[in-house]
Design a protein around this motif. Structure first.
Motif, PDB file in Angstrom:
ATOM      1  N   SER A 131       0.811  -1.211   0.000  1.00  0.00           N
ATOM      2  CA  SER A 131       0.000   0.000   0.000  1.00  0.00           C
ATOM      3  C   SER A 131       0.845   1.262   0.000  1.00  0.00           C
ATOM      4  O   SER A 131       0.334   2.363  -0.009  1.00  0.00           O
ATOM      5  N   SER A 132       2.161   1.121   0.060  1.00  0.00           N
ATOM      6  CA  SER A 132       3.019   2.296   0.062  1.00  0.00           C
ATOM      7  C   SER A 132       3.168   2.853  -1.342  1.00  0.00           C
ATOM      8  O   SER A 132       2.865   2.208  -2.329  1.00  0.00           O
ATOM      9  N   VAL A 133       3.660   4.084  -1.419  1.00  0.00           N
ATOM     10  CA  VAL A 133       3.810   4.759  -2.699  1.00  0.00           C
ATOM     11  C   VAL A 133       5.120   4.346  -3.350  1.00  0.00           C
ATOM     12  O   VAL A 133       6.188   4.459  -2.757  1.00  0.00           O
ATOM     13  N   SER A 134       5.051   3.876  -4.582  1.00  0.00           N
ATOM     14  CA  SER A 134       6.255   3.449  -5.287  1.00  0.00           C
ATOM     15  C   SER A 134       7.124   4.645  -5.644  1.00  0.00           C
ATOM     16  O   SER A 134       6.622   5.712  -5.969  1.00  0.00           O
ATOM     17  N   GLN A 135       8.423   4.429  -5.604  1.00  0.00           N
ATOM     18  CA  GLN A 135       9.355   5.471  -5.984  1.00  0.00           C
ATOM     19  C   GLN A 135       9.854   5.212  -7.402  1.00  0.00           C
ATOM     20  O   GLN A 135       9.935   4.073  -7.859  1.00  0.00           O
ATOM     21  N   MET A 161      10.020  -3.167  -1.850  1.00  0.00           N
ATOM     22  CA  MET A 161       9.133  -4.201  -2.361  1.00  0.00           C
ATOM     23  C   MET A 161       8.336  -3.685  -3.548  1.00  0.00           C
ATOM     24  O   MET A 161       8.159  -4.373  -4.562  1.00  0.00           O
ATOM     25  N   ASP A 162       7.847  -2.446  -3.442  1.00  0.00           N
ATOM     26  CA  ASP A 162       7.124  -1.836  -4.560  1.00  0.00           C
ATOM     27  C   ASP A 162       8.024  -1.685  -5.785  1.00  0.00           C
ATOM     28  O   ASP A 162       7.622  -1.963  -6.914  1.00  0.00           O
ATOM     29  N   ASN A 206       9.266  -3.208 -11.242  1.00  0.00           N
ATOM     30  CA  ASN A 206      10.331  -3.195 -12.252  1.00  0.00           C
ATOM     31  C   ASN A 206      11.140  -4.484 -12.192  1.00  0.00           C
ATOM     32  O   ASN A 206      12.371  -4.458 -12.257  1.00  0.00           O
ATOM     33  N   LEU A 207      10.445  -5.589 -12.056  1.00  0.00           N
ATOM     34  CA  LEU A 207      11.115  -6.854 -11.796  1.00  0.00           C
ATOM     35  C   LEU A 207      12.099  -7.228 -12.899  1.00  0.00           C
ATOM     36  O   LEU A 207      13.220  -7.679 -12.612  1.00  0.00           O
ATOM     37  N   ASP A 208      11.709  -7.051 -14.158  1.00  0.00           N
ATOM     38  CA  ASP A 208      12.597  -7.440 -15.253  1.00  0.00           C
ATOM     39  C   ASP A 208      13.916  -6.674 -15.206  1.00  0.00           C
ATOM     40  O   ASP A 208      14.975  -7.216 -15.553  1.00  0.00           O
ATOM     41  N   ASN A 209      13.871  -5.406 -14.807  1.00  0.00           N
ATOM     42  CA  ASN A 209      15.092  -4.598 -14.718  1.00  0.00           C
ATOM     43  C   ASN A 209      15.917  -4.918 -13.483  1.00  0.00           C
ATOM     44  O   ASN A 209      17.084  -4.520 -13.401  1.00  0.00           O
ATOM     45  N   ILE A 233       2.153 -10.783   6.592  1.00  0.00           N
ATOM     46  CA  ILE A 233       3.549 -11.122   6.350  1.00  0.00           C
ATOM     47  C   ILE A 233       3.918 -10.650   4.951  1.00  0.00           C
ATOM     48  O   ILE A 233       3.307 -11.055   3.967  1.00  0.00           O
ATOM     49  N   TYR A 234       4.910  -9.768   4.873  1.00  0.00           N
ATOM     50  CA  TYR A 234       5.402  -9.266   3.591  1.00  0.00           C
ATOM     51  C   TYR A 234       6.851  -9.691   3.444  1.00  0.00           C
ATOM     52  O   TYR A 234       7.678  -9.400   4.310  1.00  0.00           O
TER      53      TYR A 234
END
Length: 256
Positions: A125-129, A150-151, A156-159, A198-199
């Motif tokens: 729920s946090s704001v992505s940077q 985590m966001d 941007n998982l591929d990067n 749990i995150y």
């Protein structure tokens, strides 16, 4: 209608006042000891101060006016023939948690009270940077950037594949995991303990020696895999060292 005053009515009013003041003192105890943040997100604490004062004054005036003889009332408690046993059973529900909280010494979270909790690996729920193309190869994840990281990784998982990562958390496992799978995670609270979750990140490798619920500082490289129909980040573990749990074992989503 005007009714005949009865001792049962007065007793019920006095018990109501005691219950209200009792819950007010319970909140006061949590605030003084600092245990309140184990149950409520810190940004919600100001509302507890308001609640504490309201409960105290309502209870005080309930006790002050408990013997208003001949007052108007149309509820069951005004019945002068009401059973004391029924009254006792009714208020037992309120006094039981008060007794428990005032006698409980350890307010630390026990995982067993949430047996069905699942770890979250998606967007928080946090704001992505924003991500810089020239971002450093090593990511150090700590309490201050846990949810933002985590966001960033999920967005941007591929990067992010191949980047080295350092993270500290406790080891969590689910029945669907293989012997080479585990999760390094933290408990995250949004508003109160009812929404505690749990995150964390799935880790793969030689994880058999990592005991569940124990804390480790882990290093590895980011990769991705499909899990339950979703593509999620996974940390290919290089090494892990056992460490101690932090003083504040929760993270709070509203702080990010």
């Amino acid at each position: 209608m005007k009714i005949k005053w009865s001792p049962t009515w007065q007793l019920a009013n006095e018990l109501q006042g005691i219950v209200l003041i009792g819950f007010s003192l319970l909140i006061f105890k949590l605030l003084v000891t600092g245990d309140v943040t184990r149950l409520v997100e810190p940004n919600m604490v100001p509302f507890l101060y308001i609640t504490m004062f309201l409960l105290f004054f309502l209870g005080f005036f309930r006790l002050l006016n408990s013997n208003l003889k001949g007052a108007d009332c149309d509820c069951d408690v005004c019945d002068e023939n009401a059973s004391l046993m029924n009254l006792a059973l009714s208020y037992f529900i309120f006094f039981s948690p008060l007794f428990l909280f005032f006698t409980l010494q350890d307010m630390s979270f026990n995982k067993s009270i949430l047996p069905n909790v699942q770890y979250e690996h998606g967007q928080t729920s946090s704001v992505s940077q924003a991500i810089s193309e020239a971002e450093e190869d090593m990511m150090i994840i700590d309490d201050d950037n846990y949810l933002q990281s985590m966001d960033r990784i999920n967005s941007n998982l591929d990067n992010m594949i191949g980047k080295e990562i350092t993270i500290t958390g406790f080891i969590h496992r689910q029945e669907s995991f293989t012997d080479k799978e585990a999760v390094i995670a933290r408990y995250v609270m949004t508003h109160c303990i009812a929404d505690l979750g749990i995150y964390g990140y799935m880790i793969e490798g030689d994880v058999g020696g990592l005991q569940s619920d124990q804390w480790f500082s882990l290093k590895g490289k980011l990769d991705k895999k499909e899990y339950e129909g979703q593509v999620i980040p996974v940390i290919k573990m290089d090494k892990a060292e056992k460490t101690v749990a932090p003083e504040e074992d929760y993270l709070y989503a509203l702080d990010y």
